[in-house]
Design a protein around this motif. Structure first.
Motif, PDB file in Angstrom:
ATOM      1  N   VAL A 102       0.828  -1.208   0.000  1.00 24.20           N
ATOM      2  CA  VAL A 102       0.000   0.000   0.000  1.00 24.20           C
ATOM      3  C   VAL A 102       0.861   1.255   0.000  1.00 24.20           C
ATOM      4  O   VAL A 102       0.619   2.206  -0.752  1.00 24.20           O
ATOM      5  CB  VAL A 102      -0.942   0.000   1.226  1.00 24.20           C
ATOM      6  N   ALA A 103       1.911   1.237   0.827  1.00 20.06           N
ATOM      7  CA  ALA A 103       2.734   2.439   1.001  1.00 20.06           C
ATOM      8  C   ALA A 103       3.806   2.589  -0.065  1.00 20.06           C
ATOM      9  O   ALA A 103       4.411   3.658  -0.185  1.00 20.06           O
ATOM     10  CB  ALA A 103       3.388   2.405   2.382  1.00 20.06           C
ATOM     11  N   GLY A 104       4.051   1.527  -0.845  1.00 21.06           N
ATOM     12  CA  GLY A 104       5.146   1.576  -1.808  1.00 21.06           C
ATOM     13  C   GLY A 104       6.494   1.490  -1.130  1.00 21.06           C
ATOM     14  O   GLY A 104       7.489   2.029  -1.619  1.00 21.06           O
ATOM     15  N   ASN A 105       6.541   0.808   0.000  1.00 25.55           N
ATOM     16  CA  ASN A 105       7.778   0.643   0.760  1.00 25.55           C
ATOM     17  C   ASN A 105       8.545  -0.550   0.192  1.00 25.55           C
ATOM     18  O   ASN A 105       8.277  -1.698   0.512  1.00 25.55           O
ATOM     19  CB  ASN A 105       7.449   0.421   2.236  1.00 25.55           C
ATOM     20  N   ILE A 106       9.514  -0.287  -0.641  1.00 24.00           N
ATOM     21  CA  ILE A 106      10.218  -1.353  -1.358  1.00 24.00           C
ATOM     22  C   ILE A 106      11.503  -1.678  -0.613  1.00 24.00           C
ATOM     23  O   ILE A 106      12.576  -1.139  -0.901  1.00 24.00           O
ATOM     24  CB  ILE A 106      10.511  -0.931  -2.815  1.00 24.00           C
ATOM     25  N   ALA A 112       9.920  -4.978  -4.945  1.00 21.35           N
ATOM     26  CA  ALA A 112      10.405  -4.295  -6.149  1.00 21.35           C
ATOM     27  C   ALA A 112       9.789  -4.909  -7.394  1.00 21.35           C
ATOM     28  O   ALA A 112       9.400  -4.197  -8.327  1.00 21.35           O
ATOM     29  CB  ALA A 112      11.933  -4.378  -6.213  1.00 21.35           C
ATOM     30  N   VAL A 113       9.684  -6.238  -7.409  1.00 22.89           N
ATOM     31  CA  VAL A 113       9.051  -6.915  -8.539  1.00 22.89           C
ATOM     32  C   VAL A 113       7.572  -6.541  -8.605  1.00 22.89           C
ATOM     33  O   VAL A 113       7.039  -6.245  -9.675  1.00 22.89           O
ATOM     34  CB  VAL A 113       9.223  -8.443  -8.419  1.00 22.89           C
ATOM     35  N   TYR A 114       6.902  -6.541  -7.456  1.00 22.94           N
ATOM     36  CA  TYR A 114       5.481  -6.174  -7.406  1.00 22.94           C
ATOM     37  C   TYR A 114       5.242  -4.784  -7.991  1.00 22.94           C
ATOM     38  O   TYR A 114       4.329  -4.577  -8.799  1.00 22.94           O
ATOM     39  CB  TYR A 114       4.972  -6.234  -5.963  1.00 22.94           C
ATOM     40  N   CYS A 115       6.058  -3.832  -7.625  1.00 16.81           N
ATOM     41  CA  CYS A 115       5.875  -2.462  -8.116  1.00 16.81           C
ATOM     42  C   CYS A 115       6.259  -2.310  -9.583  1.00 16.81           C
ATOM     43  O   CYS A 115       5.921  -1.310 -10.216  1.00 16.81           O
ATOM     44  CB  CYS A 115       6.672  -1.483  -7.258  1.00 16.81           C
ATOM     45  N   PRO A 120      -2.011  -8.338 -14.070  1.00 18.86           N
ATOM     46  CA  PRO A 120      -2.921  -8.438 -12.926  1.00 18.86           C
ATOM     47  C   PRO A 120      -2.217  -9.079 -11.729  1.00 18.86           C
ATOM     48  O   PRO A 120      -1.435 -10.012 -11.882  1.00 18.86           O
ATOM     49  CB  PRO A 120      -4.041  -9.350 -13.445  1.00 18.86           C
ATOM     50  N   VAL A 121      -2.494  -8.551 -10.541  1.00 14.55           N
ATOM     51  CA  VAL A 121      -1.889  -9.064  -9.312  1.00 14.55           C
ATOM     52  C   VAL A 121      -2.984  -9.582  -8.387  1.00 14.55           C
ATOM     53  O   VAL A 121      -3.948  -8.878  -8.080  1.00 14.55           O
ATOM     54  CB  VAL A 121      -1.074  -7.974  -8.579  1.00 14.55           C
ATOM     55  N   TYR A 122      -2.837 -10.838  -7.966  1.00 12.78           N
ATOM     56  CA  TYR A 122      -3.735 -11.459  -6.996  1.00 12.78           C
ATOM     57  C   TYR A 122      -2.970 -11.643  -5.683  1.00 12.78           C
ATOM     58  O   TYR A 122      -1.771 -11.920  -5.699  1.00 12.78           O
ATOM     59  CB  TYR A 122      -4.214 -12.820  -7.486  1.00 12.78           C
ATOM     60  N   TYR A 123      -3.670 -11.495  -4.571  1.00 11.31           N
ATOM     61  CA  TYR A 123      -2.997 -11.745  -3.301  1.00 11.31           C
ATOM     62  C   TYR A 123      -3.937 -12.507  -2.361  1.00 11.31           C
ATOM     63  O   TYR A 123      -5.152 -12.303  -2.369  1.00 11.31           O
ATOM     64  CB  TYR A 123      -2.506 -10.451  -2.656  1.00 11.31           C
ATOM     65  N   ALA A 124      -3.338 -13.397  -1.575  1.00 11.85           N
ATOM     66  CA  ALA A 124      -4.096 -14.258  -0.661  1.00 11.85           C
ATOM     67  C   ALA A 124      -3.680 -13.926   0.769  1.00 11.85           C
ATOM     68  O   ALA A 124      -2.615 -14.354   1.222  1.00 11.85           O
ATOM     69  CB  ALA A 124      -3.830 -15.726  -0.974  1.00 11.85           C
TER      70      ALA A 124
END
Length: 402
Positions: A102-106, A112-115, A120-124
């Motif tokens: 949420v905060a973009g705290n890499i 870093a890969v996520y940003c 599409p990104v799924y999260y559990a």
């Protein structure tokens, strides 16, 4: 066949006890036909080993920008990895990781890969009951949704603390099912079947020579890929061509002659919803094909030709036929000839190419088209890569049929 077949899936594993379930999730993704790469946070390595996930995924597991044990190791490019993926799954997604998303705290390689991911990104989510019910968690869920991330609902049951309630990571089977159903819901052609002809036909004169044309099959292949990417099962009947069509939903049938293409079309045409005839079929073939190579004995050679069957017209004349799309390649009086062909062949859409247009014609990576519908309405498009032309054509088909 899973909609994940042939897709690139990036699995991000974070530091929660539920990380052990990712071994089963990787197996399910591979079984579904996906290519899987795994990225781990440093903390997750305490719960499941990189060796296990690497063995199951058949790819190296990454958890840092470099191999800390080898100072000469190359830098792991998080941007390339993010661009590689068709889908990213973060499971388990701990409260700590979600707050950083949420905060973009890499502060680790996974984030870093996520940003960097364009897919599409799924999260559990996976956490204890009190953490799951905390207002900050609800806030993070809302923020992640606003970023376009999709939450795989947590399950209810016994948690690691001994409490029982919501916050348990979804089971691997449920994660896979959720993602497959979500993807299917966004594929407008799911459950539809499309027949496409592409490439040239070769009509043999003798064992060495043939009558043919310069069609490469690129346009038909682009159409097949676009239809498949939107969920359609595609029967691609391809004349002689070196174009590669690698997609789990494309069933390619290679043919040589117009008669073979005609026969193959009529074998399958009764079970399809759409038929797109982009092949450059030879209009004529030799009446007689020599068994041996014709020797050069005289100054002239006369070859008697006879008409090939008209595949497009034969389908257009069917009482019960699929939505029909034809192609017309002209060199003069383009619209006049195209209107006549559309009427004669009974097409729902006719795609007109002109050899006089720069960037159009055989063998090129671009095309310029004009689409003519049953009401003789004309839609013109600029010169584009054939992959983009295929999108324009398929969009026009969807607008008129769904």
């Amino acid at each position: 066949m899973s909609v994940l077949s042939g897709k690139n899936v990036l699995l991000g594993v974070t530091g929660g006890i539920a990380a052990y379930k990712t071994t089963y999730l990787v197996r399910l993704l591979v079984k579904a036909g996906a290519a899987v790469k795994v990225v781990m946070t440093p903390a997750s390595r305490d719960f499941v080993t990189p060796l296990t996930l690497s063995t199951l995924s058949k790819n190296p597991v990454l958890s840092s920008f470099t191999n800390e044990e080898d100072e000469n190791d190359t830098w792991n490019n998080h941007v390339d990895l993010g661009l590689w993926a068709d889908y990213m799954i973060i499971a388990p997604a701990t409260a700590n990781t979600m707050s950083k998303m949420v905060a973009g705290n890499i502060d680790n390689f996974l984030l870093a890969v996520y940003c960097s991911a364009k897919c599409p990104v799924y999260y559990a989510p996976a956490m204890d009951l009190d953490m799951f019910k905390h207002p900050s968690t609800a806030h993070n869920f809302a923020q992640l949704a606003s970023y376009g991330n999709k939450m795989i609902p947590a399950g209810t049951g016994e948690l690691a603390s001994g409490l029982s309630g919501e916050g348990r990571m979804a089971e691997p089977e449920d994660i896979l099912s959720f993602i497959e159903k979500d993807i299917q819901s966004q594929l407008p052609l799911m459950g539809k079947t499309c027949l496409i002809t592409a490439g040239p036909t070769y009509e043999a004169i003798d064992p060495v020579r043939f009558i043919g044309n310069h069609s490469s099959g690129k346009m038909g292949a682009a159409l097949a890929l676009e239809m498949a990417n939107l969920g359609a099962q595609v029967i691609l009947i391809m004349g002689p061509s070196h174009v590669v069509t690698d997609h789990a939903l494309i069933d390619r049938i290679d043919v040589q002659t117009a008669q073979e293409m005609y026969d193959t079309v009529h074998t399958h045409i009764h079970k399809v919803n759409y038929a797109i005839f982009s092949a450059a079929v030879a209009d004529y073939k030799p009446v007689h094909t020599a068994d041996q190579k014709i020797k050069k004995k005289s100054e002239t050679l006369t070859i008697e030709l006879t008409k090939n069957p008209d595949i497009l017209a034969s389908v257009g004349a069917m009482e019960q036929r699929p939505f029909l799309v034809g192609f017309a390649l002209e060199t003069e009086n383009e619209l006049e000839y195209a209107f006549a062909k559309a009427d004669k062949k009974n097409t729902d859409l006719l795609i007109l190419n002109s050899m006089r247009d720069k960037g159009a014609g055989f063998g090129k990576d671009t095309n310029k088209i004009t689409i003519i519908d049953r009401e003789r309405s004309i839609t013109e498009f600029e010169t584009k890569p054939k992959s983009e032309v295929a999108k324009d054509i398929v969009n026009e088909i969807i607008k008129r049929t769904l």
